[in-house]
Motif scaffolding. Structure first.
Motif, PDB file in Angstrom:
ATOM      1  N   LYS A  48      28.379  33.832   7.005  1.00 32.19           N
ATOM      2  CA  LYS A  48      27.469  34.948   6.762  1.00 32.19           C
ATOM      3  C   LYS A  48      26.661  34.631   5.494  1.00 32.19           C
ATOM      4  CE  LYS A  48      29.198  39.057   7.029  1.00 32.19           C
ATOM      5  NZ  LYS A  48      29.985  40.250   6.621  1.00 32.19           N
ATOM      6  N   ILE A  49      25.347  34.566   5.660  1.00 29.00           N
ATOM      7  CA  ILE A  49      24.447  34.236   4.555  1.00 29.00           C
ATOM      8  C   ILE A  49      23.711  35.496   4.129  1.00 29.00           C
ATOM      9  CG2 ILE A  49      22.626  32.695   3.754  1.00 29.00           C
ATOM     10  CD1 ILE A  49      25.114  31.248   4.773  1.00 29.00           C
ATOM     11  N   GLY A  50      23.790  35.844   2.845  1.00 29.47           N
ATOM     12  CA  GLY A  50      23.058  36.996   2.318  1.00 29.47           C
ATOM     13  C   GLY A  50      21.816  36.544   1.576  1.00 29.47           C
ATOM     14  N   LEU A  51      20.689  37.215   1.843  1.00 24.28           N
ATOM     15  CA  LEU A  51      19.423  36.824   1.218  1.00 24.28           C
ATOM     16  C   LEU A  51      18.686  38.032   0.659  1.00 24.28           C
ATOM     17  CD1 LEU A  51      19.462  35.221   4.335  1.00 24.28           C
ATOM     18  CD2 LEU A  51      17.947  33.781   2.967  1.00 24.28           C
ATOM     19  N   GLU A  82      43.093  26.501   1.773  1.00 26.85           N
ATOM     20  CA  GLU A  82      42.659  25.113   1.990  1.00 26.85           C
ATOM     21  C   GLU A  82      41.533  25.051   3.021  1.00 26.85           C
ATOM     22  OE1 GLU A  82      45.696  22.295   2.822  1.00 26.85           O
ATOM     23  OE2 GLU A  82      47.042  23.009   1.230  1.00 26.85           O
ATOM     24  N   VAL A  83      41.658  25.850   4.063  1.00 23.32           N
ATOM     25  CA  VAL A  83      40.592  25.902   5.073  1.00 23.32           C
ATOM     26  C   VAL A  83      39.316  26.440   4.442  1.00 23.32           C
ATOM     27  CG1 VAL A  83      39.940  26.736   7.353  1.00 23.32           C
ATOM     28  CG2 VAL A  83      42.343  26.341   6.831  1.00 23.32           C
ATOM     29  N   ARG A  84      39.443  27.478   3.601  1.00 22.17           N
ATOM     30  CA  ARG A  84      38.261  28.065   2.961  1.00 22.17           C
ATOM     31  C   ARG A  84      37.570  27.039   2.052  1.00 22.17           C
ATOM     32  NH1 ARG A  84      40.430  32.180   0.550  1.00 22.17           N
ATOM     33  NH2 ARG A  84      39.854  33.768   2.078  1.00 22.17           N
ATOM     34  N   ASP A  85      38.369  26.219   1.332  1.00 20.11           N
ATOM     35  CA  ASP A  85      37.766  25.219   0.440  1.00 20.11           C
ATOM     36  C   ASP A  85      36.932  24.218   1.230  1.00 20.11           C
ATOM     37  OD1 ASP A  85      38.856  26.387  -1.772  1.00 20.11           O
ATOM     38  OD2 ASP A  85      40.576  25.026  -1.908  1.00 20.11           O
ATOM     39  N   VAL A  86      37.475  23.754   2.377  1.00 21.74           N
ATOM     40  CA  VAL A  86      36.730  22.810   3.225  1.00 21.74           C
ATOM     41  C   VAL A  86      35.451  23.472   3.741  1.00 21.74           C
ATOM     42  CG1 VAL A  86      36.761  21.464   5.357  1.00 21.74           C
ATOM     43  CG2 VAL A  86      38.796  21.560   3.908  1.00 21.74           C
ATOM     44  N   ALA A  87      35.576  24.717   4.202  1.00 23.80           N
ATOM     45  CA  ALA A  87      34.420  25.429   4.741  1.00 23.80           C
ATOM     46  C   ALA A  87      33.345  25.626   3.685  1.00 23.80           C
ATOM     47  CB  ALA A  87      34.866  26.770   5.314  1.00 23.80           C
ATOM     48  N   ASN A  88      33.742  26.016   2.466  1.00 22.86           N
ATOM     49  CA  ASN A  88      32.762  26.257   1.404  1.00 22.86           C
ATOM     50  C   ASN A  88      32.044  24.965   1.004  1.00 22.86           C
ATOM     51  OD1 ASN A  88      33.070  29.029   1.168  1.00 22.86           O
ATOM     52  ND2 ASN A  88      34.767  28.858  -0.280  1.00 22.86           N
ATOM     53  N   THR A  89      32.767  23.863   1.027  1.00 21.71           N
ATOM     54  CA  THR A  89      32.122  22.572   0.723  1.00 21.71           C
ATOM     55  C   THR A  89      31.064  22.252   1.775  1.00 21.71           C
ATOM     56  OG1 THR A  89      34.109  21.729  -0.369  1.00 21.71           O
ATOM     57  CG2 THR A  89      32.495  20.103   0.400  1.00 21.71           C
ATOM     58  N   MET A  90      31.392  22.488   3.037  1.00 25.69           N
ATOM     59  CA  MET A  90      30.458  22.215   4.130  1.00 25.69           C
ATOM     60  C   MET A  90      29.205  23.081   4.029  1.00 25.69           C
ATOM     61  SD  MET A  90      31.456  19.801   6.190  1.00 25.69           S
ATOM     62  CE  MET A  90      30.436  20.191   7.614  1.00 25.69           C
ATOM     63  N   ILE A  91      29.354  24.361   3.755  1.00 22.38           N
ATOM     64  CA  ILE A  91      28.195  25.245   3.730  1.00 22.38           C
ATOM     65  C   ILE A  91      27.316  24.948   2.525  1.00 22.38           C
ATOM     66  CG2 ILE A  91      29.319  27.153   2.493  1.00 22.38           C
ATOM     67  CD1 ILE A  91      26.723  27.430   5.346  1.00 22.38           C
ATOM     68  N   ARG A  92      27.927  24.584   1.400  1.00 16.76           N
ATOM     69  CA  ARG A  92      27.109  24.209   0.228  1.00 16.76           C
ATOM     70  C   ARG A  92      26.276  22.964   0.517  1.00 16.76           C
ATOM     71  NH1 ARG A  92      31.703  25.980  -2.849  1.00 16.76           N
ATOM     72  NH2 ARG A  92      32.536  23.841  -2.838  1.00 16.76           N
ATOM     73  N   ASP A  93      26.915  21.969   1.147  1.00 15.71           N
ATOM     74  CA  ASP A  93      26.184  20.743   1.482  1.00 15.71           C
ATOM     75  C   ASP A  93      25.065  21.056   2.483  1.00 15.71           C
ATOM     76  OD1 ASP A  93      27.839  19.353  -0.158  1.00 15.71           O
ATOM     77  OD2 ASP A  93      29.103  18.540   1.455  1.00 15.71           O
ATOM     78  N   TYR A  94      25.374  21.896   3.485  1.00 12.53           N
ATOM     79  CA  TYR A  94      24.376  22.245   4.497  1.00 12.53           C
ATOM     80  C   TYR A  94      23.181  22.947   3.865  1.00 12.53           C
ATOM     81  CZ  TYR A  94      22.152  24.676   8.394  1.00 12.53           C
ATOM     82  OH  TYR A  94      21.228  25.178   9.283  1.00 12.53           O
ATOM     83  N   LEU A  95      23.428  23.923   3.019  1.00 14.43           N
ATOM     84  CA  LEU A  95      22.344  24.688   2.415  1.00 14.43           C
ATOM     85  C   LEU A  95      21.517  23.809   1.465  1.00 14.43           C
ATOM     86  CD1 LEU A  95      24.196  28.052   1.681  1.00 14.43           C
ATOM     87  CD2 LEU A  95      22.536  27.594   3.497  1.00 14.43           C
ATOM     88  N   GLU A  96      22.195  22.910   0.760  1.00 15.93           N
ATOM     89  CA  GLU A  96      21.469  22.029  -0.152  1.00 15.93           C
ATOM     90  C   GLU A  96      20.560  21.075   0.606  1.00 15.93           C
ATOM     91  OE1 GLU A  96      20.170  20.677  -3.708  1.00 15.93           O
ATOM     92  OE2 GLU A  96      21.677  22.267  -3.451  1.00 15.93           O
ATOM     93  N   GLU A 129      15.724  34.002  -1.383  1.00 15.49           N
ATOM     94  CA  GLU A 129      16.805  33.541  -2.256  1.00 15.49           C
ATOM     95  C   GLU A 129      18.170  33.859  -1.650  1.00 15.49           C
ATOM     96  OE1 GLU A 129      18.484  34.099  -6.832  1.00 15.49           O
ATOM     97  OE2 GLU A 129      16.604  35.050  -6.215  1.00 15.49           O
ATOM     98  N   ILE A 130      19.012  32.848  -1.535  1.00 15.06           N
ATOM     99  CA  ILE A 130      20.363  33.028  -1.022  1.00 15.06           C
ATOM    100  C   ILE A 130      21.243  33.582  -2.135  1.00 15.06           C
ATOM    101  CG2 ILE A 130      22.399  31.849  -0.118  1.00 15.06           C
ATOM    102  CD1 ILE A 130      20.513  29.829   1.179  1.00 15.06           C
ATOM    103  N   ILE A 131      21.876  34.733  -1.883  1.00 18.35           N
ATOM    104  CA  ILE A 131      22.717  35.351  -2.907  1.00 18.35           C
ATOM    105  C   ILE A 131      24.203  35.209  -2.591  1.00 18.35           C
ATOM    106  CG2 ILE A 131      20.937  36.995  -3.611  1.00 18.35           C
ATOM    107  CD1 ILE A 131      22.430  39.105  -1.926  1.00 18.35           C
ATOM    108  N   SER A 132      24.532  34.885  -1.342  1.00 13.20           N
ATOM    109  CA  SER A 132      25.941  34.704  -0.989  1.00 13.20           C
ATOM    110  C   SER A 132      26.064  33.899   0.290  1.00 13.20           C
ATOM    111  CB  SER A 132      26.648  36.060  -0.820  1.00 13.20           C
ATOM    112  OG  SER A 132      26.137  36.754   0.298  1.00 13.20           O
ATOM    113  N   HIS A 133      27.188  33.219   0.425  1.00 13.71           N
ATOM    114  CA  HIS A 133      27.496  32.520   1.679  1.00 13.71           C
ATOM    115  C   HIS A 133      29.013  32.517   1.835  1.00 13.71           C
ATOM    116  CE1 HIS A 133      28.382  29.059  -0.949  1.00 13.71           C
ATOM    117  NE2 HIS A 133      27.201  29.248  -1.484  1.00 13.71           N
ATOM    118  N   ARG A 134      29.472  33.162   2.893  1.00 13.89           N
ATOM    119  CA  ARG A 134      30.906  33.316   3.092  1.00 13.89           C
ATOM    120  C   ARG A 134      31.289  32.970   4.527  1.00 13.89           C
ATOM    121  NH1 ARG A 134      29.772  37.975   0.126  1.00 13.89           N
ATOM    122  NH2 ARG A 134      29.793  39.289   1.994  1.00 13.89           N
ATOM    123  N   PRO A 135      32.380  32.228   4.706  1.00 11.31           N
ATOM    124  CA  PRO A 135      32.873  31.969   6.070  1.00 11.31           C
ATOM    125  C   PRO A 135      33.538  33.220   6.637  1.00 11.31           C
ATOM    126  CG  PRO A 135      34.349  30.976   4.467  1.00 11.31           C
ATOM    127  CD  PRO A 135      33.188  31.532   3.688  1.00 11.31           C
TER     128      PRO A 135
END
Length: 424
Positions: free
Chosen positions: A375-378, A406-420, A382-388
């Motif tokens: 879920k991406i908040g804008l 541990e699953v959340r850490d992997v997911a957050n890494t993926m979404i940060r890379d994707y958005l960047e 401007e992106i203000i949040s991104h949560r699995p």
């Protein structure tokens, strides 16, 4: 966002809803797989989703075919037995199916059963589904609900425009009946009687024609009544972003399509109601049960805050955020479950809402590929949040037997890379 369901041209049915929502961007493979899985115990179905042209309009057609027509659970199933089988789907290993989806499906089928009982003068225990195969109905209802949640429609406002119901007569198990079918018409009038307080109130608008044929099915009408937050004669002020079409199988001299419009919210505000009461006599188990029940019954959010009440008693402030049309229903639940003598309601409170987008991404956990929805908040661009989504994380955690964090850490890494990598 605002979603507008527009059945003014050719009515509404379960497969037309699925086609329109997949056309709008719901994951077709996810919807198809879920539909086929949930119908296994009712006779099995084969589902295909294809682009077709209906009198000049490109649309998505959802074709549902029952594989085992003679399955004992496919016809003449009594309502209590049928609902028990639907509830048992929660415990089946069905990918992408959530308890929330099952609970909504139960409400849809209860709408149909209540209308059948009123039309035929029977109790709910005596009602059975016979006009359509149970396999088709289960697939249509849960497929529509899967697409509804996949698009995030549960988190935004859904508006329903008037339904073209058709005309003439049709042959049924009860003989010739007029169109619209009595059950369809009863569903559209809503459930405003005191005995049906467990449903949101509302009456849909409908119009006869424009053809001598049945256009609005009971299943389509029940889904429409459950999905919509408001029923209007004309489309509200909107800024359309996407327009989608789902079609029926019949051929007319006009497009046999259901239209769904995804629009930006033009005023940036949502109206909600806030319900509050103070409680000092309930146990932790009772409060936990109440918390879950309120969310299942339609509350947008529930919070329980520890407070000190009169005579220095420890207690809790229960606060519920609700859609305006669910206030009476949720207030009744509070009265029944808590025994409180007073409840405060602040109606039509304006709530500022950031724009939301949902992005599915594949992640690798334990050498298995899973799809997680973010879920991406804008605010503007401007992106203000991104949560699995929690349910996705929970499913992977349980399957892999690893901590949720541990699953959340992997997911957050993926979404940060994707958005960047995808930032313009």
């Amino acid at each position: 966002m605002v979603f507008i369901i527009d059945p003014q041209n050719a009515g509404i049915s379960g497969n037309m809803i699925i086609g329109a929502l997949v056309d709008l961007g719901a994951d077709g493979d996810k919807v198809k797989g879920l539909m086929e899985d949930v119908a296994v115990d009712f006779g099995e179905v084969g589902v295909s989703l294809n682009k077709v042209n209906k009198s000049g309009i490109d649309a998505t057609f959802c074709n549902v075919k029952t594989i085992d027509e003679d399955n004992e659970n496919n016809h003449h199933v009594h309502f209590p037995d049928f609902m028990e089988k639907i509830d048992l789907l929660k415990y089946a290993d069905i990918e992408n199916l959530t308890d929330e989806m099952v609970e909504m499906a139960k409400k849809v089928f209860k709408r149909i059963a209540i209308s059948e009982s009123r039309v035929h003068g029977k109790t709910l225990e005596e009602v059975h589904f016979h006009e359509v195969g149970a396999a088709d109905a289960v697939a249509d209802v849960l497929g529509s609900i899967c697409a509804y949640f996949d698009l995030g429609m549960d988190k935004d406002k859904v508006v329903g425009l008037p339904i073209a119901v058709g005309g003439g007569v049709v042959k049924t198990a009860h003989g010739r009946i007029p169109v619209p079918a009595p059950a369809s018409l009863d569903i559209l009038k809503g459930l405003n009687e005191d005995s049906f307080k467990d449903f949101s109130k509302g009456e849909a608008k409908c119009v006869g024609g424009p053809v001598n044929s049945e256009l609005a099915t009971p299943t389509g009408c029940a889904l429409y009544m459950e999905f919509c937050d408001e029923f209007l004669e004309f489309a509200p002020m909107m800024s359309p972003e996407e327009i989608a079409y789902g079609c029926g199988s019949k051929e007319f001299d006009f497009p046999n399509v259901l239209r769904v419009i995804k629009s930006k919210n033009t005023n940036g505000k949502h109206k909600v109601s806030v319900i509050e009461t103070n409680i000092d006599h309930m146990s932790g188990e009772e409060l936990g049960f109440l918390f879950d029940l309120l969310l299942i019954e339609g509350a947008r959010d529930v919070s329980m805050v520890p407070i000190t009440m009169k005579k220095n008693r420890p207690g809790h402030l229960i606060k519920i955020i609700s859609k305006p049309d669910l206030v009476d229903h949720l207030v009744n639940i509070l009265f029944m479950e808590t025994g409180t003598l007073g409840i405060r309601v602040s109606e039509n409170t304006h709530r500022g809402v950031a724009e939301r987008q949902f992005i599915p991404l594949d992640i690798n956990v334990g050498n298995h590929i899973y799809t997680i929805n973010f879920k991406i908040g804008l605010i503007g661009d401007e992106i203000i949040s991104h949560r699995p989504e929690y349910e996705d994380l929970r499913r992977i955690s349980v399957e892999q037997d690893i901590p949720l964090i541990e699953v959340r850490d992997v997911a957050n890494t993926m979404i940060r890379d994707y958005l960047e990598n995808n930032r313009e």
